[in-house]
Scaffold this motif. Structure first.
Motif, PDB file in Angstrom:
ATOM      1  N   ALA A 148      13.238 -97.335  12.995  1.00  0.00           N
ATOM      2  CA  ALA A 148      12.722 -96.579  14.131  1.00  0.00           C
ATOM      3  C   ALA A 148      13.186 -95.134  14.091  1.00  0.00           C
ATOM      4  CB  ALA A 148      13.146 -97.245  15.441  1.00  0.00           C
ATOM      5  N   ALA A 149      14.395 -94.892  13.591  1.00  0.00           N
ATOM      6  CA  ALA A 149      14.913 -93.522  13.520  1.00  0.00           C
ATOM      7  C   ALA A 149      14.023 -92.646  12.649  1.00  0.00           C
ATOM      8  CB  ALA A 149      16.342 -93.523  12.984  1.00  0.00           C
ATOM      9  N   LEU A 150      13.516 -93.201  11.567  1.00  0.00           N
ATOM     10  CA  LEU A 150      12.629 -92.438  10.693  1.00  0.00           C
ATOM     11  C   LEU A 150      11.295 -92.176  11.388  1.00  0.00           C
ATOM     12  CD1 LEU A 150      12.057 -93.150   6.914  1.00  0.00           C
ATOM     13  CD2 LEU A 150      10.232 -92.345   8.394  1.00  0.00           C
ATOM     14  N   ALA A 151      10.757 -93.192  12.042  1.00  0.00           N
ATOM     15  CA  ALA A 151       9.492 -93.010  12.765  1.00  0.00           C
ATOM     16  C   ALA A 151       9.634 -91.942  13.842  1.00  0.00           C
ATOM     17  CB  ALA A 151       9.047 -94.332  13.381  1.00  0.00           C
ATOM     18  N   ARG A 152      10.755 -91.953  14.559  1.00  0.00           N
ATOM     19  CA  ARG A 152      10.979 -90.921  15.592  1.00  0.00           C
ATOM     20  C   ARG A 152      11.042 -89.535  14.954  1.00  0.00           C
ATOM     21  NH1 ARG A 152      15.154 -94.702  17.390  1.00  0.00           N
ATOM     22  NH2 ARG A 152      14.290 -95.960  19.077  1.00  0.00           N
ATOM     23  N   ALA A 153      11.744 -89.434  13.820  1.00  0.00           N
ATOM     24  CA  ALA A 153      11.872 -88.140  13.154  1.00  0.00           C
ATOM     25  C   ALA A 153      10.511 -87.610  12.722  1.00  0.00           C
ATOM     26  CB  ALA A 153      12.808 -88.267  11.953  1.00  0.00           C
ATOM     27  N   LEU A 154       9.648 -88.508  12.261  1.00  0.00           N
ATOM     28  CA  LEU A 154       8.299 -88.096  11.862  1.00  0.00           C
ATOM     29  C   LEU A 154       7.463 -87.681  13.067  1.00  0.00           C
ATOM     30  CD1 LEU A 154       7.349 -90.753   9.146  1.00  0.00           C
ATOM     31  CD2 LEU A 154       7.455 -88.269   8.805  1.00  0.00           C
ATOM     32  N   VAL A 155       7.388 -88.546  14.070  1.00  0.00           N
ATOM     33  CA  VAL A 155       6.480 -88.323  15.193  1.00  0.00           C
ATOM     34  C   VAL A 155       6.939 -87.153  16.064  1.00  0.00           C
ATOM     35  CG1 VAL A 155       5.555 -89.319  17.313  1.00  0.00           C
ATOM     36  CG2 VAL A 155       5.669 -90.701  15.226  1.00  0.00           C
ATOM     37  N   PHE A 156       8.172 -87.207  16.535  1.00  0.00           N
ATOM     38  CA  PHE A 156       8.659 -86.135  17.405  1.00  0.00           C
ATOM     39  C   PHE A 156       8.847 -84.835  16.624  1.00  0.00           C
ATOM     40  CE2 PHE A 156      10.224 -89.915  19.817  1.00  0.00           C
ATOM     41  CZ  PHE A 156       9.470 -89.696  20.967  1.00  0.00           C
ATOM     42  N   GLY A 157       9.247 -84.953  15.357  1.00  0.00           N
ATOM     43  CA  GLY A 157       9.411 -83.756  14.541  1.00  0.00           C
ATOM     44  C   GLY A 157       8.106 -83.041  14.290  1.00  0.00           C
ATOM     45  N   ALA A 158       7.058 -83.805  13.966  1.00  0.00           N
ATOM     46  CA  ALA A 158       5.744 -83.191  13.746  1.00  0.00           C
ATOM     47  C   ALA A 158       5.225 -82.543  15.023  1.00  0.00           C
ATOM     48  CB  ALA A 158       4.754 -84.245  13.246  1.00  0.00           C
ATOM     49  N   ALA A 159       5.445 -83.209  16.162  1.00  0.00           N
ATOM     50  CA  ALA A 159       5.006 -82.641  17.442  1.00  0.00           C
ATOM     51  C   ALA A 159       5.726 -81.327  17.734  1.00  0.00           C
ATOM     52  CB  ALA A 159       5.250 -83.643  18.568  1.00  0.00           C
ATOM     53  N   ASP A 160       7.035 -81.291  17.501  1.00  0.00           N
ATOM     54  CA  ASP A 160       7.815 -80.071  17.755  1.00  0.00           C
ATOM     55  C   ASP A 160       7.416 -78.947  16.809  1.00  0.00           C
ATOM     56  OD1 ASP A 160       9.180 -81.323  19.786  1.00  0.00           O
ATOM     57  OD2 ASP A 160      10.945 -81.807  18.573  1.00  0.00           O
ATOM     58  N   TYR A 161       7.195 -79.281  15.553  1.00  0.00           N
ATOM     59  CA  TYR A 161       6.786 -78.272  14.568  1.00  0.00           C
ATOM     60  C   TYR A 161       5.471 -77.622  14.988  1.00  0.00           C
ATOM     61  CZ  TYR A 161       5.398 -76.278  10.034  1.00  0.00           C
ATOM     62  OH  TYR A 161       5.005 -75.424   9.029  1.00  0.00           O
ATOM     63  N   ALA A 162       4.511 -78.446  15.387  1.00  0.00           N
ATOM     64  CA  ALA A 162       3.211 -77.916  15.789  1.00  0.00           C
ATOM     65  C   ALA A 162       3.309 -77.091  17.074  1.00  0.00           C
ATOM     66  CB  ALA A 162       2.218 -79.066  15.966  1.00  0.00           C
ATOM     67  N   ARG A 163       4.140 -77.528  18.001  1.00  0.00           N
ATOM     68  CA  ARG A 163       4.307 -76.766  19.252  1.00  0.00           C
ATOM     69  C   ARG A 163       4.791 -75.353  18.966  1.00  0.00           C
ATOM     70  NH1 ARG A 163       6.829 -81.594  21.410  1.00  0.00           N
ATOM     71  NH2 ARG A 163       5.477 -82.663  22.924  1.00  0.00           N
ATOM     72  N   SER A 187      14.644 -83.161  14.474  1.00  0.00           N
ATOM     73  CA  SER A 187      14.277 -83.936  13.290  1.00  0.00           C
ATOM     74  C   SER A 187      14.900 -83.324  12.034  1.00  0.00           C
ATOM     75  CB  SER A 187      12.759 -83.980  13.125  1.00  0.00           C
ATOM     76  OG  SER A 187      12.416 -84.650  11.928  1.00  0.00           O
ATOM     77  N   PRO A 188      15.497 -84.149  11.176  1.00  0.00           N
ATOM     78  CA  PRO A 188      16.037 -83.637   9.916  1.00  0.00           C
ATOM     79  C   PRO A 188      14.962 -83.434   8.852  1.00  0.00           C
ATOM     80  CG  PRO A 188      16.423 -85.990  10.063  1.00  0.00           C
ATOM     81  CD  PRO A 188      15.797 -85.579  11.372  1.00  0.00           C
ATOM     82  N   ILE A 189      13.735 -83.864   9.148  1.00  0.00           N
ATOM     83  CA  ILE A 189      12.625 -83.709   8.214  1.00  0.00           C
ATOM     84  C   ILE A 189      12.047 -82.308   8.344  1.00  0.00           C
ATOM     85  CG2 ILE A 189      10.303 -84.521   7.622  1.00  0.00           C
ATOM     86  CD1 ILE A 189      11.128 -87.284   8.645  1.00  0.00           C
ATOM     87  N   ARG A 190      11.695 -81.698   7.224  1.00  0.00           N
ATOM     88  CA  ARG A 190      11.049 -80.380   7.235  1.00  0.00           C
ATOM     89  C   ARG A 190       9.547 -80.572   7.066  1.00  0.00           C
ATOM     90  NH1 ARG A 190      13.748 -76.348   3.118  1.00  0.00           N
ATOM     91  NH2 ARG A 190      12.165 -75.019   4.077  1.00  0.00           N
ATOM     92  N   PHE A 191       8.806 -79.882   7.918  1.00  0.00           N
ATOM     93  CA  PHE A 191       7.355 -80.017   7.930  1.00  0.00           C
ATOM     94  C   PHE A 191       6.700 -78.770   7.329  1.00  0.00           C
ATOM     95  CE2 PHE A 191       9.177 -82.758  11.079  1.00  0.00           C
ATOM     96  CZ  PHE A 191       8.503 -83.951  10.895  1.00  0.00           C
TER      97      PHE A 191
END
Length: 231
Positions: A148-163, A187-191
């Protein structure tokens, strides 16, 4: 409020979706999901975490330099035929009172637009979830289960990046995100792609409007684009 809770729960037990319940009762989807969330086991502690799946090859679409341990969760990445900026995420949160799980989905543009589509929670039996999962990922090369931590990083991270670029998530995002719980932090993931937003238009986009927003956010040289669907 107690009357609304009881009405929502009765309709939920009949197998109605959150949207159908909201229409029947004349309330917002977020209100319905808020009631349903009281019976959904979602936590960030590791117990009662939602089950999550993403499309195979997802790791090639993002930069995991900050979380290299997650690359091993995508064993088919090297076999992917092409790299694209779309990532699909499916989430199932188990209910405390029935065999049905609350199932939500997200289609992410991890290179630019963030949350392109969000499916609010719907109750599903295990067999319904299995069939839905197969259909949900049918446009991809399969799917893999992830924490779930990875899914959160993807979903919330992508939303924040786009915002940050000026693009709000799809209208049903808040209702769908309920099943994921809260992100632990940034999110530790870079978009983006190669360090910049990369816009690939969809068939229903307004490319000129989107590129105006990008120019305003990062300047003429701050992004790349390609038009997959000619205007």
């Amino acid at each position: 409020m107690d009357e609304l809770v009881e009405q929502v729960r009765q309709l939920d037990q009949q197998g109605r979706s959150a949207k159908a319940i909201a229409r029947t009762l004349g309330v917002g989807v977020r209100d319905v999901v808020g009631v349903l969330n009281g019976a959904v086991q979602v936590s960030v502690s590791g117990r009662g975490e939602p089950r999550c799946w993403v499309n195979a090859g997802w790791s090639r679409s993002v930069d995991l330099e900050g979380t290299p341990q997650w690359t091993s969760l995508d064993p088919g990445a090297s076999d992917a035929e092409e790299v694209r900026g779309l990532v699909a995420v499916l989430v199932a949160a188990d209910s405390a009172r029935s065999a049905k799980a609350q199932v939500a989905g997200f289609l992410l543009d991890v290179w630019c637009l963030g949350v392109k589509n969000a499916l609010p929670p719907e109750p599903m039996t295990p067999s319904q979830l299995a069939a839905h999962r197969h259909a949900y990922f049918s446009a991809f090369e399969g799917h893999v289960q992830v924490p779930a931590a990875l899914a959160r990083a993807l979903v919330f991270g992508a939303a924040d990046y786009a915002r940050e670029l000026g693009f709000a998530p799809e209208a049903d995002f808040d209702a769908a995100a309920v099943v994921l719980g809260e992100p632990a932090g940034p999110s530790p993931i870079r978009f983006g792609r190669d360090g910049k937003p990369f816009y690939v238009n969809g068939p229903y986009d307004d490319p000129e409007a989107i590129m105006r927003t990008l120019r305003h956010a990062v300047g003429d040289d701050g992004f790349h684009y390609t038009l997959a669907f000619p205007e």
